[in-house]
Motif scaffolding. Structure first.
Motif, PDB file in Angstrom:
ATOM      1  N   ARG A 180       0.969  -1.979  -0.212  1.00  0.00           N
ATOM      2  CA  ARG A 180      -0.097   0.102   0.170  1.00  0.00           C
ATOM      3  C   ARG A 180       0.488   0.884   0.065  1.00  0.00           C
ATOM      4  NH1 ARG A 180      -5.237  -0.821   1.018  1.00  0.00           N
ATOM      5  NH2 ARG A 180      -5.616  -3.368   2.488  1.00  0.00           N
ATOM      6  N   SER A 198       2.681   1.448  -3.632  1.00  0.00           N
ATOM      7  CA  SER A 198       1.181   2.058  -4.919  1.00  0.00           C
ATOM      8  C   SER A 198       0.291   1.875  -4.555  1.00  0.00           C
ATOM      9  CB  SER A 198       1.291   0.409  -5.770  1.00  0.00           C
ATOM     10  OG  SER A 198       2.282  -0.453  -5.139  1.00  0.00           O
ATOM     11  N   LYS A 199      -0.184   2.139  -5.264  1.00  0.00           N
ATOM     12  CA  LYS A 199      -2.275   2.174  -5.539  1.00  0.00           C
ATOM     13  C   LYS A 199      -2.977   1.324  -4.965  1.00  0.00           C
ATOM     14  CE  LYS A 199      -5.888   5.273  -7.038  1.00  0.00           C
ATOM     15  NZ  LYS A 199      -6.130   5.421  -8.120  1.00  0.00           N
ATOM     16  N   LEU A 200      -4.164   1.126  -3.575  1.00  0.00           N
ATOM     17  CA  LEU A 200      -4.858  -0.466  -4.551  1.00  0.00           C
ATOM     18  C   LEU A 200      -5.758   0.462  -5.279  1.00  0.00           C
ATOM     19  CD1 LEU A 200      -4.017  -2.116  -1.297  1.00  0.00           C
ATOM     20  CD2 LEU A 200      -2.907  -2.835  -3.802  1.00  0.00           C
ATOM     21  N   ILE A 201      -6.520  -0.186  -6.128  1.00  0.00           N
ATOM     22  CA  ILE A 201      -7.358   0.275  -7.235  1.00  0.00           C
ATOM     23  C   ILE A 201      -8.946  -1.105  -6.126  1.00  0.00           C
ATOM     24  CG2 ILE A 201      -8.507  -0.853  -8.937  1.00  0.00           C
ATOM     25  CD1 ILE A 201      -6.143  -1.052 -10.476  1.00  0.00           C
ATOM     26  N   GLU A 202      -9.659   0.232  -5.441  1.00  0.00           N
ATOM     27  CA  GLU A 202     -10.396   0.091  -4.265  1.00  0.00           C
ATOM     28  C   GLU A 202     -11.552  -1.127  -4.884  1.00  0.00           C
ATOM     29  OE1 GLU A 202      -9.510  -1.051  -1.479  1.00  0.00           O
ATOM     30  OE2 GLU A 202      -7.940   0.200  -1.832  1.00  0.00           O
ATOM     31  N   TYR A 250      -5.876  -8.849  -3.957  1.00  0.00           N
ATOM     32  CA  TYR A 250      -5.436  -7.273  -4.625  1.00  0.00           C
ATOM     33  C   TYR A 250      -4.951  -6.919  -6.073  1.00  0.00           C
ATOM     34  CZ  TYR A 250      -6.335  -7.636   0.288  1.00  0.00           C
ATOM     35  OH  TYR A 250      -6.459  -7.961   1.673  1.00  0.00           O
ATOM     36  N   ALA A 291      -3.291  -3.720  -7.337  1.00  0.00           N
ATOM     37  CA  ALA A 291      -2.447  -2.488  -7.942  1.00  0.00           C
ATOM     38  C   ALA A 291      -2.009  -1.759  -7.943  1.00  0.00           C
ATOM     39  CB  ALA A 291      -0.481  -2.917  -7.411  1.00  0.00           C
ATOM     40  N   GLU A 292      -2.077  -0.972  -8.432  1.00  0.00           N
ATOM     41  CA  GLU A 292      -2.138   0.117  -9.647  1.00  0.00           C
ATOM     42  C   GLU A 292      -0.907   0.158  -9.914  1.00  0.00           C
ATOM     43  OE1 GLU A 292      -4.433   3.866  -9.903  1.00  0.00           O
ATOM     44  OE2 GLU A 292      -2.930   4.764 -11.392  1.00  0.00           O
ATOM     45  N   ARG A 293       0.243  -0.315 -10.095  1.00  0.00           N
ATOM     46  CA  ARG A 293       1.488  -0.478 -11.153  1.00  0.00           C
ATOM     47  C   ARG A 293       1.641  -1.307 -12.764  1.00  0.00           C
ATOM     48  NH1 ARG A 293       5.422  -1.481  -6.446  1.00  0.00           N
ATOM     49  NH2 ARG A 293       7.030  -1.060  -8.190  1.00  0.00           N
ATOM     50  N   TYR A 320      -0.724  -7.524 -10.396  1.00  0.00           N
ATOM     51  CA  TYR A 320      -0.709  -5.143 -10.597  1.00  0.00           C
ATOM     52  C   TYR A 320      -1.471  -5.352 -11.677  1.00  0.00           C
ATOM     53  CZ  TYR A 320       4.597  -5.273  -8.181  1.00  0.00           C
ATOM     54  OH  TYR A 320       5.201  -5.174  -7.195  1.00  0.00           O
TER      55      TYR A 320
END
Lengths: 364, 267
Positions: free
Chosen positions: A155, A158-162, A187, A189-191, A207
């Motif tokens: 977290r 990187s930002k997690l897409i919720e 989860y 993650a926005e990467r 990702y």
């Protein structure tokens, strides 16, 4: 050459510590000793004793009993050859002692070099079974806590897409792959990287770059199956315990050579991950079959990956560098698929184009 | 091979230097970094290896240089030639308090075994080699380590010892027990061995360690009263900087491990 006199130092029994330079040679069965400053002596070979002595047995002491005590001659090993050629028996014991010294030293040096190497090899061999023992005793609650810690770190990075169709699709695929009673959490993650990883405690992070790159839901299912297999086999937990254990041992042995420690740990990880990846591939395939998902997706995804590796070497996700070469994995998968033909797969009901479009465009 | 005959004079009491007189065409070798001064007409030439004629060819030179590296000395030695028309002088200074020992190798049979690191200067042609101490016990506990220096030739050599120097000629069979670390040099005919101090109480509280070095004649030995390491220990102990304790140098059993590194690389 036997006639050439041999230089020596002569110590008469008088107790003169300095000795006198002398020349030696054989004449018949006698040793002729000609000191520089006194009369020549003639000693019968039968009364002589010779031994190797001094620094590394590099000198010879030739002694004989005479009036007033023992007479002594010191001859350097380099000069002894003419004397030894005539009376080898006299020098046999000393020669043996010399050889013994050299041999012992050779053995000692070899041992000194081999010992640390053996120690290091021993550590590497012992850490694996030890770590696996430890892992068996870690309760699921602690595993879960480690998983939470890894998630918290992700977290931060990187930002997690919720929410959104991509997350929904991921959850759907995950649910199909999970066996009854398995506690798995997925989860997104926005990467931009094409990557996914499994943390202890059933945490799987994918990702967004991977979702974007995949051609269908089945492709992602293949990757997920692989990562779930890692969780099932407690691979990441094992890896954490192993590298921590190696670090502890290496720094306890070698002190604070930080570089050496992490180097060793990395070496351990590299070998570990190659075997683990193969295992996870096989288990993942099994799971796909159980969930009635087309296993060709896994193969397709690897092929996509291989293309991107060939296309742009720089874009290769770092995590795959410790994986077995993609070509090798594809070959292995092909063989496995050919030998175990899947039943009739049921397609995953996801509009993949919509999922891809919903993802932010973050291609590197 | 004829060695250059060197006239010399030693100056000073506890911190000495040796002044070597070179005739035209003569040369001396010095350990790198010990030259103190030299007169006009002396040419300095830094060479790889030790400049003795035995080291011909690239391989020989590399071998010689490698050996010097093992004894903890620099790869290069410096040769000082007298290119002038008259006698010229060059001086070499001892690197720590002690005595400079002039040894005429021709009078002691051509070979001297000395403690590594003790070489200062010599007539050109003296070869500087290493001699491994092949008795494992002596190497481990004799205080001089496994690597000794060997000087071969028939010219003058100058070695350096710490503190006050004892030069002793041992008669055949005469034995001297010496504290480990105090042996500077000896003739190869001398037996260098170790002897267990004998009593645990002495070993632990006597302050002399578990072993003595024993030297058995015949032959000449040179002993130093103050090994550099002993003086260095005292200086460090007396230094206030270190008395504070800890600092960067402390390597504990679990020195570099924190929780951070346990969880440091889980991805």
């Amino acid at each position: 050459m036997n006639d050439a006199p041999v230089p020596a130092r002569y110590y008469p029994p008088s107790g003169d510590a300095h000795g006198h330079p002398a020349l030696l040679r054989w004449e018949g069965g006698h040793l002729l000793v000609a000191p520089e400053d006194s009369d020549q002596l003639r000693i019968s070979a039968a009364s002589l004793r010779a031994e190797a002595r001094g620094f590394n047995h590099s000198q010879w002491a030739i002694a004989w009993p005479g009036e007033g005590g023992e007479h002594l001659l010191i001859v350097a090993d380099a000069a002894i050859a003419p004397l030894r050629a005539t009376a080898p028996a006299l020098f046999a014991t000393g020669t043996h002692a010399q050889r013994k010294t050299h041999r012992r030293f050779g053995l000692g040096v070899t041992a000194l070099i081999l010992l640390p190497l053996l120690l290091i090899a021993g550590i590497f061999l012992a850490v694996e079974p030890l770590a696996d023992r430890v892992v068996e005793h870690i309760p699921p609650s602690i595993e879960k806590q480690i998983g939470e810690a890894v998630l918290a770190r992700t977290r931060l990075d990187s930002k997690l897409i919720e929410q959104g169709p991509a997350l929904d699709a991921l959850q759907l695929i995950g649910k199909r792959l999970a066996r009854p009673g398995e506690d798995l959490r997925f989860y997104l993650a926005e990467r931009p990287d094409i990557n996914a990883f499994a943390a202890p405690g059933g945490v799987v992070v994918v990702y967004s770059g991977l979702m974007k790159q995949a051609d269908s839901a089945e492709d992602v299912a293949g990757v997920l199956a692989h990562e779930i297999a890692h969780v099932e086999l407690r691979h990441s937990l094992r890896q954490i315990v192993r590298s921590a254990g190696l670090r502890v041992i290496v720094s306890a042995l070698f002190g604070d050579y930080g570089a050496l420690g992490s180097w060793g740990a990395q070496l351990g990880e590299l070998k570990f991950s190659r075997d683990a990846e193969r295992e996870a591939d096989a288990r993942g395939l099994q799971r796909l079959a159980e969930a009635h998902i087309d296993p060709q997706g896994m193969l397709r995804f690897f092929e996509t990956l291989a293309r991107s590796e060939n296309g742009a070497a720089a874009a290769v996700p770092t995590v795959f560098s410790t994986h077995p070469a993609t070509a090798e994995r594809i070959e292995r998968l092909r063989e496995a698929l050919a030998s175990h033909p899947a039943g009739t797969p049921q397609p995953i009901p996801v509009d993949w184009q919509a999922v891809r479009q919903a993802l932010p465009d973050t291609r590197p | 091979m004829a060695m250059d005959v060197v006239d010399y004079e030693i100056f000073g009491n506890e911190m000495q230097y040796v002044e070597v007189e070179l005739d035209p065409g003569e040369a001396a070798v010095g350990e790198a970094g010990v030259m103190m001064y030299m007169q006009d007409g002396i040419q300095m030439d830094t060479i790889f290896g030790d400049g003795s004629a035995q080291q011909s060819g690239l391989f020989g030179k590399l071998l010689g240089a490698g050996k010097r590296l093992l004894t903890g000395e620099s790869l290069f030695t410096t040769i000082y030639h007298n290119e002038g028309s008259g006698k010229r002088r060059v001086a070499f200074a001892a690197p720590y308090p002690g005595k400079i020992v002039p040894v005429d190798l021709s009078t002691i049979g051509g070979t001297l075994i000395c403690q590594k690191d003790s070489f200062l200067a010599a007539a050109k042609g003296v070869s500087l080699g290493i001699a491994f101490q092949k008795k494992i016990g002596v190497g481990l506990f004799g205080g001089e380590g496994f690597i000794m220096q060997k000087l071969d030739g028939d010219g003058m050599a100058f070695i350096h010892a710490g503190g006050t120097l004892l030069e002793k000629t041992l008669a055949p069979g005469e034995t001297l027990r010496v504290d480990t670390g105090c042996v500077v040099a000896f003739q190869p005919s001398v037996d260098f061995d170790i002897q267990y101090a004998g009593k645990i109480k002495t070993a632990l509280f006597g302050g002399e360690g578990l072993f003595f070095a024993t030297l058995t004649g015949p032959g000449k030995v040179w002993l130093q009263s103050l090994p550099l390491s002993r003086m260095a220990d005292r200086i460090v102990m007396a230094s206030r900087v270190v008395q504070g304790g800890g600092g960067k140098e402390s390597t504990s059993l679990l020195g570099g491990i924190g929780l951070g590194s346990l969880l440091g690389d889980d991805d």
